[in-house]
Each structure stands twice: as C-alpha cells, then as structure tokens.
Design an enzyme around this catalytic site. Structure first.
Site: not given
Length: 145
Positions: A39, A50, A52, A77, A79, A82, A142
């Site tokens: 991130n 982010h 990912e 996990s 969002c 992503c 975020d």
C-alpha cells in the site's frame, strides 16, 4: 503457499517502515513471483494504490491467460476495489493473510468463482492490529470511513 504469504508480509513491513499502511501483496504465476507491492497511498499521495493494486501495477501488462493462471497473495482481506480488479482480470485464486482486523469482499469473490483461502497468519494479524491502534485515522481513511 506459506513462502508467498511471507513475501507479501515483507511487502507490508516495507509499507509500515516507510510511514504507510502495512498491507502487502504478491502476484504469482506458475510458482514465480511476477509482481509485488505494498500500500502506497500515503507515500505517493494516491487514492488507489492499495497493496494488491501496487503488485498488479508492478507486474506490468499481462495477457488474460497469465492472469487466469495466477494466484494473488495479500496480507489483508481485499476491499471492494481490489476485489473488483481480481474479478476483472480473472485471477482464480486469492490467499488472504488475515481477515480478523478487516473483512473484505471474500464472499463476493467466492460467489463469482474465485477460490479464496483465509490463512489468518499471526504475523499479518499483529502487524495490522498494531497499525490500527497507532494510526486509526489513517486506517479509516484507507477503508473510506
């Protein structure tokens, strides 16, 4: 699996150590890491970087076939943003380091045929917990709270 998750965790630590949000990710194709990231919303003043998204960006342009043969490892996990990107590119497997501190769109991914494996790795959990406790305002930013 553990090896790649630890690589994602190392990316998360890089984010933390550079003043950002400790979420890391790696994209793996046929046993080889082809993209890694963390991130960088704080570091780059970005609305979308982010962990990912950074890993996918750093992998560069890929064919649809490569995405369909890849796995994504992320420390947290994913969002909605992503997860949407995972679905857009047809990444079939996602390994989640933890969903204790944040429950993302795992069920949505599963409902669309993505194999989601939640590990709940203590290193991922404790790093994220520490971050949320120390910087709750940044965490809320975020996740859009």
């Amino acid at each position: 699996m553990e090896k790649y998750l630890l690589e994602a965790l190392e990316e998360a630590r890089k984010g933390w150590n550079s003043g950002g949000i400790p979420i890391g990710s790696v994209l793996v194709h046929k046993g080889k890491i082809i993209g890694r990231g963390h991130n960088k919303r704080v570091q780059k003043g970005s609305a979308i970087l982010h962990g990912e998204m950074d890993a996918l960006e750093n992998a560069g342009r890929l064919t649809a076939e490569v995405y369909r043969e890849s796995e994504l490892y992320t420390t947290l996990s994913p969002c909605s943003m992503c997860s949407g990107t995972i679905l857009l590119y047809g990444i079939p497997k996602v390994f989640v380091g933890e969903n204790v501190n944040f429950q993302g769109e795992e069920e949505w991914l599963r409902s669309r045929g993505v194999e989601v494996t939640v590990v709940n790795h203590e290193g991922c959990i404790s790093l994220m917990r520490k971050f949320i406790e120390e910087k709750p305002e940044l965490w809320n930013e975020d996740i859009g709270v």
